[in-house]
Design a protein around this motif. Structure first.
Motif, PDB file in Angstrom:
ATOM      1  N   ARG A  37       0.830  -1.210   0.000  1.00  0.00           N
ATOM      2  CA  ARG A  37       0.000   0.000   0.000  1.00  0.00           C
ATOM      3  C   ARG A  37       0.866   1.261   0.000  1.00  0.00           C
ATOM      4  NH1 ARG A  37      -4.325   2.809  -0.983  1.00  0.00           N
ATOM      5  NH2 ARG A  37      -5.265   3.919   0.717  1.00  0.00           N
ATOM      6  N   VAL A  38       1.963   1.231   0.742  1.00  0.00           N
ATOM      7  CA  VAL A  38       2.914   2.337   0.763  1.00  0.00           C
ATOM      8  C   VAL A  38       4.160   1.850   0.035  1.00  0.00           C
ATOM      9  CG1 VAL A  38       4.332   3.839   2.215  1.00  0.00           C
ATOM     10  CG2 VAL A  38       2.005   3.263   2.932  1.00  0.00           C
ATOM     11  N   SER A  39       4.432   2.443  -1.112  1.00  0.00           N
ATOM     12  CA  SER A  39       5.588   2.026  -1.907  1.00  0.00           C
ATOM     13  C   SER A  39       6.884   2.356  -1.167  1.00  0.00           C
ATOM     14  CB  SER A  39       5.583   2.732  -3.262  1.00  0.00           C
ATOM     15  OG  SER A  39       5.888   4.112  -3.102  1.00  0.00           O
ATOM     16  N   THR A  40       7.946   1.692  -1.547  1.00  0.00           N
ATOM     17  CA  THR A  40       9.238   1.984  -0.917  1.00  0.00           C
ATOM     18  C   THR A  40       9.680   3.406  -1.244  1.00  0.00           C
ATOM     19  OG1 THR A  40      10.358   0.901  -2.770  1.00  0.00           O
ATOM     20  CG2 THR A  40      10.024  -0.406  -0.780  1.00  0.00           C
ATOM     21  N   ARG A  41       9.303   3.914  -2.394  1.00  0.00           N
ATOM     22  CA  ARG A  41       9.637   5.307  -2.734  1.00  0.00           C
ATOM     23  C   ARG A  41       8.890   6.283  -1.834  1.00  0.00           C
ATOM     24  NH1 ARG A  41      10.084   5.680  -9.311  1.00  0.00           N
ATOM     25  NH2 ARG A  41      11.780   4.163  -9.515  1.00  0.00           N
ATOM     26  N   LEU A  42       7.622   5.991  -1.586  1.00  0.00           N
ATOM     27  CA  LEU A  42       6.857   6.855  -0.682  1.00  0.00           C
ATOM     28  C   LEU A  42       7.398   6.739   0.736  1.00  0.00           C
ATOM     29  CD1 LEU A  42       4.574   8.854  -0.263  1.00  0.00           C
ATOM     30  CD2 LEU A  42       2.987   6.919  -0.066  1.00  0.00           C
ATOM     31  N   LEU A  43       7.770   5.544   1.151  1.00  0.00           N
ATOM     32  CA  LEU A  43       8.395   5.368   2.465  1.00  0.00           C
ATOM     33  C   LEU A  43       9.668   6.211   2.560  1.00  0.00           C
ATOM     34  CD1 LEU A  43       8.855   4.060   5.243  1.00  0.00           C
ATOM     35  CD2 LEU A  43       9.927   2.133   4.033  1.00  0.00           C
ATOM     36  N   ALA A  44      10.509   6.168   1.531  1.00  0.00           N
ATOM     37  CA  ALA A  44      11.744   6.956   1.531  1.00  0.00           C
ATOM     38  C   ALA A  44      11.436   8.452   1.618  1.00  0.00           C
ATOM     39  CB  ALA A  44      12.568   6.648   0.290  1.00  0.00           C
ATOM     40  N   ALA A  45      10.405   8.889   0.899  1.00  0.00           N
ATOM     41  CA  ALA A  45      10.003  10.300   0.971  1.00  0.00           C
ATOM     42  C   ALA A  45       9.510  10.646   2.376  1.00  0.00           C
ATOM     43  CB  ALA A  45       8.915  10.595  -0.060  1.00  0.00           C
ATOM     44  N   GLY A  46       8.789   9.724   3.001  1.00  0.00           N
ATOM     45  CA  GLY A  46       8.313   9.943   4.361  1.00  0.00           C
ATOM     46  C   GLY A  46       9.450  10.029   5.363  1.00  0.00           C
ATOM     47  N   VAL A  47      10.440   9.161   5.221  1.00  0.00           N
ATOM     48  CA  VAL A  47      11.612   9.210   6.109  1.00  0.00           C
ATOM     49  C   VAL A  47      12.352  10.527   5.902  1.00  0.00           C
ATOM     50  CG1 VAL A  47      13.866   8.176   6.600  1.00  0.00           C
ATOM     51  CG2 VAL A  47      11.848   6.710   6.355  1.00  0.00           C
ATOM     52  N   ALA A  48      12.541  10.919   4.647  1.00  0.00           N
ATOM     53  CA  ALA A  48      13.213  12.196   4.369  1.00  0.00           C
ATOM     54  C   ALA A  48      12.436  13.361   4.978  1.00  0.00           C
ATOM     55  CB  ALA A  48      13.375  12.384   2.869  1.00  0.00           C
ATOM     56  N   ALA A  49      11.119  13.341   4.840  1.00  0.00           N
ATOM     57  CA  ALA A  49      10.295  14.415   5.398  1.00  0.00           C
ATOM     58  C   ALA A  49      10.360  14.441   6.918  1.00  0.00           C
ATOM     59  CB  ALA A  49       8.844  14.252   4.940  1.00  0.00           C
ATOM     60  N   ALA A  50      10.482  13.276   7.537  1.00  0.00           N
ATOM     61  CA  ALA A  50      10.546  13.205   8.997  1.00  0.00           C
ATOM     62  C   ALA A  50      11.892  13.674   9.535  1.00  0.00           C
ATOM     63  CB  ALA A  50      10.273  11.776   9.465  1.00  0.00           C
ATOM     64  N   VAL A  51      12.927  13.567   8.742  1.00  0.00           N
ATOM     65  CA  VAL A  51      14.279  13.933   9.171  1.00  0.00           C
ATOM     66  C   VAL A  51      14.641  15.363   8.752  1.00  0.00           C
ATOM     67  CG1 VAL A  51      16.726  13.346   8.850  1.00  0.00           C
ATOM     68  CG2 VAL A  51      15.046  11.534   9.213  1.00  0.00           C
ATOM     69  N   LEU A  52      14.111  15.806   7.623  1.00  0.00           N
ATOM     70  CA  LEU A  52      14.488  17.086   7.019  1.00  0.00           C
ATOM     71  C   LEU A  52      14.395  18.312   7.937  1.00  0.00           C
ATOM     72  CD1 LEU A  52      15.525  18.384   4.441  1.00  0.00           C
ATOM     73  CD2 LEU A  52      13.143  18.649   3.704  1.00  0.00           C
ATOM     74  N   PRO A  53      13.416  18.420   8.816  1.00  0.00           N
ATOM     75  CA  PRO A  53      13.376  19.628   9.645  1.00  0.00           C
ATOM     76  C   PRO A  53      14.666  19.919  10.411  1.00  0.00           C
ATOM     77  CG  PRO A  53      11.285  18.515   9.788  1.00  0.00           C
ATOM     78  CD  PRO A  53      12.217  17.595   9.021  1.00  0.00           C
ATOM     79  N   ASP A  54      15.441  18.891  10.735  1.00  0.00           N
ATOM     80  CA  ASP A  54      16.685  19.131  11.472  1.00  0.00           C
ATOM     81  C   ASP A  54      17.823  19.625  10.594  1.00  0.00           C
ATOM     82  OD1 ASP A  54      15.926  18.896  14.066  1.00  0.00           O
ATOM     83  OD2 ASP A  54      16.485  16.786  14.257  1.00  0.00           O
ATOM     84  N   ALA A  55      17.578  19.816   9.300  1.00  0.00           N
ATOM     85  CA  ALA A  55      18.589  20.449   8.458  1.00  0.00           C
ATOM     86  C   ALA A  55      18.845  21.881   8.936  1.00  0.00           C
ATOM     87  CB  ALA A  55      18.153  20.427   7.001  1.00  0.00           C
ATOM     88  N   ASP A  56      17.922  22.395   9.753  1.00  0.00           N
ATOM     89  CA  ASP A  56      18.112  23.748  10.282  1.00  0.00           C
ATOM     90  C   ASP A  56      19.315  23.872  11.215  1.00  0.00           C
ATOM     91  OD1 ASP A  56      17.190  22.586  12.649  1.00  0.00           O
ATOM     92  OD2 ASP A  56      15.317  23.713  12.687  1.00  0.00           O
ATOM     93  N   VAL A  57      19.892  22.760  11.645  1.00  0.00           N
ATOM     94  CA  VAL A  57      21.100  22.837  12.481  1.00  0.00           C
ATOM     95  C   VAL A  57      22.268  23.412  11.691  1.00  0.00           C
ATOM     96  CG1 VAL A  57      20.404  20.973  14.036  1.00  0.00           C
ATOM     97  CG2 VAL A  57      21.861  20.461  12.073  1.00  0.00           C
TER      98      VAL A  57
END
Length: 180
Positions: free
Chosen positions: A22-42
């Protein structure tokens, strides 16, 4: 903040709870990136952006608006993500929003600017059981170990139990038959 590993826990839990495929591996990868990306503000620390600034750590990139912008990007890229437009946007939005929500439950920092740009107030949850993670060079220390143990207890274990509970519930498919 929880560690980068724990920010990936929510997308992984959503993926594990979903019906196979139901959730493709590409969508999973996008979700992981979205969950981690906010800390790029460091990276702002290297540019001398003050922590409390709107674009400092836990500022604008930890807002509902930032989560919505990532969801809009997922909506635009839904075909390469191998997802429907609503599914791509909703999944990425939930994953991105999980980041500031987890940060709000940590024991340190200035809180998250969840309502930026409408408000620059930094918010914490009323209960903050997750130990704040030390930055990169301090992660492999006694304090880092305490953080990992805290994250296992307050994030990974509840998510694992929620996924297992969800998977044990009987679900109906579109055809009306029961699926495990």
């Amino acid at each position: 903040m929880p560690s980068v590993f724990t920010h990936a826990a929510v997308p992984l839990a959503l993926w594990c709870a979903s019906t196979r495929g139901r959730v493709s591996t590409r969508l999973l990868a996008a979700g992981v990136a979205a969950a981690v990306l906010p800390d790029a503000d460091v990276l702002g620390f290297a540019l001398h952006v003050p922590y409390a600034d709107a674009f400092g750590h836990r500022g604008a990139s930890h807002s509902l608006l930032f989560s919505a912008m990532l969801a809009a990007l997922a909506l635009a890229l839904h075909r390469p993500l191998r997802a429907g437009p609503a599914q791509a946007a909703a999944f990425v939005f939930a994953c991105a929003l999980s980041h500031p929500l987890l940060d709000a439950f940590t024991s340190g920092g200035l809180g998250v600017a969840l309502w930026w740009p409408w408000s620059e107030a930094r918010l914490f949850a009323p209960w903050r059981p997750i130990r704040v993670s030390p930055f990169a060079n301090g992660f492999f220390s006694a304090r880092g170990l305490q953080t990992v143990l805290s994250e296992l207890r307050w994030v990974w274990l509840p998510l694992t139990l929620a996924v297992l509970g969800w998977r044990l519930l009987p679900h109906r498919s579109h055809a009306g038959s029961r699926t495990p």
